[in-house]
Design a protein around this motif. Sequence first.
Motif, PDB file in Angstrom:
ATOM      1  N   GLN A  57       0.828  -1.205   0.000  1.00 41.83           N
ATOM      2  CA  GLN A  57       0.000   0.000   0.000  1.00 41.83           C
ATOM      3  C   GLN A  57       0.864   1.259   0.000  1.00 41.83           C
ATOM      4  N   ARG A  58       1.950   1.212   0.733  1.00 44.07           N
ATOM      5  CA  ARG A  58       2.838   2.375   0.807  1.00 44.07           C
ATOM      6  C   ARG A  58       3.527   2.619  -0.536  1.00 44.07           C
ATOM      7  N   LEU A  59       3.944   1.546  -1.206  1.00 43.29           N
ATOM      8  CA  LEU A  59       4.575   1.695  -2.518  1.00 43.29           C
ATOM      9  C   LEU A  59       3.584   2.201  -3.559  1.00 43.29           C
ATOM     10  N   ALA A  60       2.324   1.752  -3.428  1.00 43.12           N
ATOM     11  CA  ALA A  60       1.312   2.179  -4.398  1.00 43.12           C
ATOM     12  C   ALA A  60       0.883   3.626  -4.175  1.00 43.12           C
ATOM     13  N   SER A  61       0.938   4.105  -2.923  1.00 45.34           N
ATOM     14  CA  SER A  61       0.518   5.475  -2.605  1.00 45.34           C
ATOM     15  C   SER A  61       1.577   6.158  -1.752  1.00 45.34           C
ATOM     16  N   PRO A  62       2.700   6.574  -2.332  1.00 43.95           N
ATOM     17  CA  PRO A  62       3.763   7.209  -1.549  1.00 43.95           C
ATOM     18  C   PRO A  62       3.315   8.552  -0.993  1.00 43.95           C
ATOM     19  N   PRO A  63       3.873   8.975   0.155  1.00 48.89           N
ATOM     20  CA  PRO A  63       3.480  10.266   0.741  1.00 48.89           C
ATOM     21  C   PRO A  63       3.994  11.432  -0.104  1.00 48.89           C
ATOM     22  N   ASP A  64       3.261  12.557  -0.052  1.00 50.16           N
ATOM     23  CA  ASP A  64       3.723  13.736  -0.776  1.00 50.16           C
ATOM     24  C   ASP A  64       4.892  14.373  -0.029  1.00 50.16           C
ATOM     25  N   ARG A  65       5.560  15.294  -0.671  1.00 48.71           N
ATOM     26  CA  ARG A  65       6.779  15.884  -0.108  1.00 48.71           C
ATOM     27  C   ARG A  65       6.510  16.650   1.180  1.00 48.71           C
ATOM     28  N   GLY A  66       5.372  17.342   1.243  1.00 44.91           N
ATOM     29  CA  GLY A  66       5.050  18.099   2.448  1.00 44.91           C
ATOM     30  C   GLY A  66       4.864  17.186   3.651  1.00 44.91           C
ATOM     31  N   ALA A  67       4.124  16.084   3.475  1.00 48.57           N
ATOM     32  CA  ALA A  67       3.918  15.137   4.574  1.00 48.57           C
ATOM     33  C   ALA A  67       5.226  14.485   4.972  1.00 48.57           C
ATOM     34  N   LEU A  68       6.065  14.196   3.983  1.00 46.34           N
ATOM     35  CA  LEU A  68       7.359  13.596   4.280  1.00 46.34           C
ATOM     36  C   LEU A  68       8.247  14.551   5.057  1.00 46.34           C
ATOM     37  N   ARG A  69       8.232  15.820   4.688  1.00 46.15           N
ATOM     38  CA  ARG A  69       9.043  16.815   5.393  1.00 46.15           C
ATOM     39  C   ARG A  69       8.577  16.989   6.839  1.00 46.15           C
ATOM     40  N   ARG A  70       7.274  17.035   7.031  1.00 44.91           N
ATOM     41  CA  ARG A  70       6.746  17.175   8.394  1.00 44.91           C
ATOM     42  C   ARG A  70       7.083  15.961   9.247  1.00 44.91           C
ATOM     43  N   ALA A  71       6.981  14.774   8.660  1.00 45.61           N
ATOM     44  CA  ALA A  71       7.302  13.559   9.410  1.00 45.61           C
ATOM     45  C   ALA A  71       8.769  13.545   9.817  1.00 45.61           C
ATOM     46  N   ARG A  72       9.641  13.920   8.904  1.00 43.86           N
ATOM     47  CA  ARG A  72      11.070  13.937   9.221  1.00 43.86           C
ATOM     48  C   ARG A  72      11.385  14.943  10.326  1.00 43.86           C
ATOM     49  N   THR A  73      10.742  16.102  10.276  1.00 39.84           N
ATOM     50  CA  THR A  73      10.985  17.132  11.290  1.00 39.84           C
ATOM     51  C   THR A  73      10.535  16.647  12.667  1.00 39.84           C
ATOM     52  N   LEU A  74       9.330  16.091  12.741  1.00 38.05           N
ATOM     53  CA  LEU A  74       8.804  15.617  14.025  1.00 38.05           C
ATOM     54  C   LEU A  74       9.640  14.466  14.587  1.00 38.05           C
ATOM     55  N   LEU A  75      10.025  13.528  13.732  1.00 40.22           N
ATOM     56  CA  LEU A  75      10.782  12.369  14.198  1.00 40.22           C
ATOM     57  C   LEU A  75      12.201  12.766  14.600  1.00 40.22           C
ATOM     58  N   THR A  76      12.782  13.715  13.886  1.00 34.16           N
ATOM     59  CA  THR A  76      14.114  14.196  14.271  1.00 34.16           C
ATOM     60  C   THR A  76      14.068  14.877  15.637  1.00 34.16           C
ATOM     61  N   ALA A  77      13.067  15.727  15.845  1.00 34.11           N
ATOM     62  CA  ALA A  77      12.924  16.399  17.135  1.00 34.11           C
ATOM     63  C   ALA A  77      12.701  15.388  18.255  1.00 34.11           C
ATOM     64  N   GLY A  78      11.880  14.384  17.986  1.00 33.86           N
ATOM     65  CA  GLY A  78      11.638  13.360  18.995  1.00 33.86           C
ATOM     66  C   GLY A  78      12.895  12.561  19.316  1.00 33.86           C
ATOM     67  N   SER A  79      13.677  12.223  18.305  1.00 34.73           N
ATOM     68  CA  SER A  79      14.908  11.467  18.526  1.00 34.73           C
ATOM     69  C   SER A  79      15.908  12.261  19.352  1.00 34.73           C
ATOM     70  N   VAL A  80      16.067  13.545  19.025  1.00 33.11           N
ATOM     71  CA  VAL A  80      16.995  14.396  19.781  1.00 33.11           C
ATOM     72  C   VAL A  80      16.551  14.503  21.230  1.00 33.11           C
ATOM     73  N   THR A  81      15.251  14.651  21.441  1.00 29.90           N
ATOM     74  CA  THR A  81      14.726  14.761  22.809  1.00 29.90           C
ATOM     75  C   THR A  81      14.988  13.488  23.602  1.00 29.90           C
ATOM     76  N   LEU A  82      14.746  12.333  22.985  1.00 27.91           N
ATOM     77  CA  LEU A  82      14.940  11.069  23.690  1.00 27.91           C
ATOM     78  C   LEU A  82      16.415  10.816  24.008  1.00 27.91           C
ATOM     79  N   LEU A  83      17.297  11.163  23.078  1.00 18.90           N
ATOM     80  CA  LEU A  83      18.725  10.946  23.313  1.00 18.90           C
ATOM     81  C   LEU A  83      19.285  11.935  24.333  1.00 18.90           C
ATOM     82  N   ALA A  84      18.767  13.176  24.313  1.00 17.00           N
ATOM     83  CA  ALA A  84      19.254  14.180  25.259  1.00 17.00           C
ATOM     84  C   ALA A  84      18.578  14.077  26.615  1.00 17.00           C
TER      85      ALA A  84
END
Length: 315
Positions: free
Chosen positions: A271-298
Amino acid sequence: MTAAACLIVYGFVVAVVAPRVLYRRALLDRAPTFGVTIWLAAIVGVLVAWLSAVVLAAVEVLLSPEVRHVVGRCAASFCAAALGAHGSVGQWLAIGTAVALVAGTVGASFGLGRALLRARTLTHRHADDARLLGHHDSTLGAVILDVPERVVYAVAGRPPTIVLSRPALQSLDQDQLGVILAHERAHLAGRHHLVLGLSGALARIMPRVRLFTTGRRELARLVEMCADDAAIHDSRSARDLLRALVTLSAPVGMPGSALAAAATDVTERAQRLASPPDRGALRRARTLLTAGSVTLLAGPTLVGAVACGVLPFGL
């Protein structure tokens, strides 16, 4: 002991809360590499917090005369109880407590080391057996096995090996074969076997900690999506990978150490290969996950600094 206590509490809070928060697959599936990072950040953050708590407690005992005095009196009372100064019941309770603490610590450390070593041994053995029983195709960079199932998988070893069954070779066209082999090479290049080995070992020795058990399942799913993303470079290769996954998705028995393209969450990945996320959703996901990772490590560092008074509480 304030810093040590805060770190222990922090570790338990993350171990309980993180699996619930990180189970939001829709967000993590958009950027699986960042999803793997945040899961590892949570797991490593908890382990660092607990280990740091032990170290800080030991250092405080060694450096503080007051704490040393209290610990010394407690140790003396404990030894006296173990020697029978407070009766047979107190003696057996003291001995049982000491045995349980030592056995738990040694058992957990030994279990983790043994699980990692066993996984490494089995993985290397399977790679050696595949190279011995199969035929190495230098053009494909894979070992071809004459087995009835349609399977393609990667096994870490010395050297790492991609295993391809002859029925799979015959059922895939050239484009599908190329993208599925790229998927397996992405597993080996990303050292995904190390991620799964660590998470699997932690889940086996601490099966009641949901962070480790859920993390093992989610990481297995996410590394497959990471390999999917690494294997495709346009919409055509995505369609080829999708067709290859459908072709290879028949349920078969796989070695536990294998990273197989069509063995984990094929429906979700399709399903993911058939309907890939748009660039805006991908950018938001990367930003949120990066912030979460930094918070957990720090997190452990910040908690320890606040507890020690290095940072003000409100900062």
